[in-house]
Design an enzyme around this catalytic site. Sequence first.
Site, short mmCIF file in Angstrom:
data_model
loop_
_atom_site.label_atom_id
_atom_site.label_comp_id
_atom_site.label_asym_id
_atom_site.label_seq_id
_atom_site.Cartn_x
_atom_site.Cartn_y
_atom_site.Cartn_z
N TYR A 165 6.65 17.65 78.92
CA TYR A 165 6.42 16.71 77.84
C TYR A 165 7.51 15.65 77.79
O TYR A 165 8.56 15.80 78.44
CB TYR A 165 6.32 17.44 76.49
CG TYR A 165 7.64 17.85 75.88
CD1 TYR A 165 8.38 18.91 76.39
CD2 TYR A 165 8.16 17.15 74.79
CE1 TYR A 165 9.59 19.27 75.82
CE2 TYR A 165 9.37 17.52 74.22
CZ TYR A 165 10.08 18.58 74.73
OH TYR A 165 11.28 18.94 74.18
N LYS A 181 7.53 39.64 74.56
CA LYS A 181 6.40 39.31 75.45
C LYS A 181 5.80 37.98 75.01
O LYS A 181 4.71 37.94 74.45
CB LYS A 181 5.37 40.45 75.45
CG LYS A 181 4.38 40.35 76.60
CD LYS A 181 3.64 41.65 76.78
CE LYS A 181 2.52 41.54 77.79
NZ LYS A 181 2.96 41.20 79.13
N1 PDD Z 1 2.55 41.27 82.49
N2 PDD Z 1 7.49 42.33 83.12
C1 PDD Z 1 6.85 41.17 82.92
C2 PDD Z 1 7.63 39.91 83.03
C3 PDD Z 1 5.47 41.16 82.63
O1 PDD Z 1 4.85 39.99 82.42
C4 PDD Z 1 4.77 42.39 82.55
C5 PDD Z 1 3.31 42.43 82.24
C6 PDD Z 1 5.49 43.58 82.77
C7 PDD Z 1 4.83 44.95 82.69
O2 PDD Z 1 4.52 45.26 81.37
P1 PDD Z 1 3.26 46.22 81.02
O3 PDD Z 1 3.47 47.45 81.81
O4 PDD Z 1 3.37 46.44 79.56
O5 PDD Z 1 2.01 45.48 81.46
C8 PDD Z 1 6.84 43.51 83.04
C9 PDD Z 1 1.12 41.20 82.20
C10 PDD Z 1 0.35 42.31 82.80
C11 PDD Z 1 0.59 39.80 82.61
O6 PDD Z 1 1.27 38.86 82.26
O7 PDD Z 1 -0.47 39.70 83.23
#
Ligand code: PDD
Length: 293
Positions: free
Chosen positions: A35, A150
């Site tokens: 941006y 997240k």
């Molecule tokens: N991603 N680390 C990162 C940076 C992630 O984005 C993810 C999950 C994980 C694993 O977390 P979990 O076991 O709770 O899925 C670790 C998801 C699956 C995605 O962005 O598609």
Amino acid sequence: MAVGDFVFLDGAYLTAPEARISPFDRGFLFADAVYEVTAVYDGKCFDMDGHLTRLKRSLGELAFDAPPALDQIAEMHAELIVRNNLTEGQIYLQVSRGAYGDRDFVAPASTVPTVFAFTQAKQLIDTAASRNGIRAITVDDIRWGRRDIKTTQLLAQTLAKQTAKQAGAQDAWMVEEGLVTEGASANAWIVTQDDVLVTRQISNSILSGITRASVISRLGNLHFEERAFTPDEAKAAKEAFSTSASALVMPVVQLDDTQIGDGTPGPVTRSIQRAYYEAMGANVQAVAPWALA
Ligand code: PDD
């Protein structure tokens, strides 16, 4: 601040309520966007060349397919000023990688960027703050040190996966200060030459994976340590794999140019895959006989 009546979206001047962006837009899903904010005074953009130069650089760094032409961006800014009768304020411009109706870390090459801009009328020069000054506080610079949250701030991971794809790989393991943090969208694991299963301890540096925790709860009597490891240790490991809800337990058989173990998924990885699939209720014999070997 007052948003102008007319906004620009993908080639059209619309009223703000008419402007609609797909929920699959990568700006929304991945923060896969750049941006600019340009000051407007006396009905003209100020420092426009600087903003266009930086925009060009940002677009280049993200390697968007078919980025918008800079002269058209400049023209559109001028047109928004006229349509909104803006004399003093700013123009916000965002260019995202666009939408194609699905979510993958790497977008198809044909994805057309979304270009959106709007004006904001406000006093820039003669304000109380400009006259009297403001107070500030200091805060830790945490950009972006909060990987435990997240969030959809996934630009770095998108770029990592894009780089991986260009290198003929399917994933990227990210490294910070000489240590592997995690995969671009998964937690990273290795099995050392001493048969110790290792994954990085939970902290702000990684996402606390649900799959990671679930795997840990099913390790049985495997020797397990939570600690960081270097890429070299991973390359010298017997086995490596990653865990995520989207790929479950994924063997990693090569890291950079180094084959891990004999270059095929190892027995510990297989046993963890098996345990995980069984816990999910899968008939492993039927759907994944290779995991029983
Ligand atoms: N991603 N680390 C990162 C940076 C992630 O984005 C993810 C999950 C994980 C694993 O977390 P979990 O076991 O709770 O899925 C670790 C998801 C699956 C995605 O962005 O598609």
